[in-house]
Design an enzyme around this catalytic site. Structure first.
Site, mmCIF file in Angstrom:
data_model
loop_
_atom_site.group_PDB
_atom_site.id
_atom_site.type_symbol
_atom_site.label_atom_id
_atom_site.label_comp_id
_atom_site.label_asym_id
_atom_site.label_seq_id
_atom_site.Cartn_x
_atom_site.Cartn_y
_atom_site.Cartn_z
ATOM 1 N N GLY A 167 -2.664 -1.480 -7.238
ATOM 2 C CA GLY A 167 -1.578 -2.445 -7.366
ATOM 3 C C GLY A 167 -1.762 -3.349 -8.577
ATOM 4 N N HIS B 184 0.838 -1.213 0.000
ATOM 5 C CA HIS B 184 0.000 0.000 0.000
ATOM 6 C C HIS B 184 0.868 1.256 0.000
ATOM 7 C CE1 HIS B 184 -2.741 -2.923 2.141
ATOM 8 N NE2 HIS B 184 -3.525 -2.485 1.177
#
Ligand code: PAF
Length: 279
Positions: free
Chosen positions: A145, A36
């Site tokens: 991602g 993250h």
């Protein structure tokens, strides 16, 4: 760092930020890790970074997965503060899904193939909540991602189709020292399963080597199945090799880049991983 729990508060914070320039958004379900933080880092090219923490119930297939999803708000906020995030939006479920709400967002084809087959409704939940967050915050750019390869494709497609004025950026997967892709689910793996989990990257690497040596997609898929089968603690969920743009299944000897997508379960924890390979 401003902490906003209502739509009204985050909208007011965003209105103030606009004067200082563009806004980069990182959406999360919390339990933040280095993966993250790589997204936050990528978003930090903008003068303002907004992060969201919301464990989205509509993308979970079963209640126990939702109940056991790690929640680590205090630690998450400390990491975001340290990374220089401008504001965090942490809404309640009622704030995002008002009583009587009935609107969903779905990429009709993409949501129903590959991982969507083993997780029915999952990508509908993701597309719906991400649309709501885009509408609430109105970011200039949003960062996701590459590990969640199909999710990234769903979001890119949704933004294109709905003409949402946001630029989507994919950020490369961050891995543990042994190659396991970082995931909030990794902490739920008992030690034996954690030790077994790098079989995912081992199988992707075996497939990559075959494709780069001129072998077919079918041979690469066989190699993944064979590699995963050597690990008794792993149960293969899905393996697919696709065109990264159209997501059409690749066949034969690929002439351009392909995405390899894999999911496997260790006990009741399902992990996913991916690799984009240019043969
Ligand atoms: O990738 C995630 O963590 C979630 O799917 C997202 C994009 C925050 C939507 O809930």
């Amino acid at each position: 760092m401003q902490i906003c729990r209502t739509i009204a508060d985050i909208r007011a914070a965003v209105a103030d930020m606009r004067a200082a320039g563009t806004i980069g958004l990182v959406t999360t379900m919390g339990a933040l890790h280095a993966g993250h933080m790589a997204l936050v880092n990528a978003a930090s090219t903008h003068p303002n970074v907004v992060a969201t923490i919301f464990v989205n119930p509509t993308q979970f297939g079963n209640a126990s997965d939702l109940d056991t999803y790690p929640r680590t708000e205090e630690a998450d906020l400390a990491l975001l503060e340290q990374a220089g995030v401008t504001a965090v939006f942490i809404p309640s479920v009622d704030e995002i899904y008002p009583e009587g709400e009935e609107t969903i967002v779905e990429t009709t084809h993409l949501a129903q193939v590959f991982h969507g087959l083993v997780r029915p409704g999952h990508y509908r939940g993701v597309a719906t909540v991400v649309t709501k967050l885009f509408n609430i915050i109105g970011p200039d750019a949003a960062y996701f991602g590459e590990k969640d390869y199909q999710q990234l494709a769903v979001i890119r497609t949704m933004v294109r189709d709905l003409h949402t004025p946001v630029t989507i950026h994919g950020v490369p997967t961050v891995r543990e020292a042994d190659g396991l892709a970082m995931s909030s689910r990794n902490v739920r793996l008992p030690p034996a399963d954690r030790a077994a989990a790098p079989i995912l990257i081992a199988s992707l690497t075996a497939a990559e080597a075959l494709l780069k040596s001129g072998e077919t997609v079918e041979a690469a898929i066989d190699a993944i199945v064979a590699t995963i089968t050597t690990e008794p603690l792993a149960t293969l969920g899905a393996v697919d090799i696709v065109d990264p743009t159209t997501f059409a299944p690749a066949t034969g000897i690929p002439t351009g880049p392909v995405g390899i997508m894999i999911s496997a379960s260790f006990g009741d924890v399902m992990l996913i991983d991916q690799k984009e390979v240019t043969p």
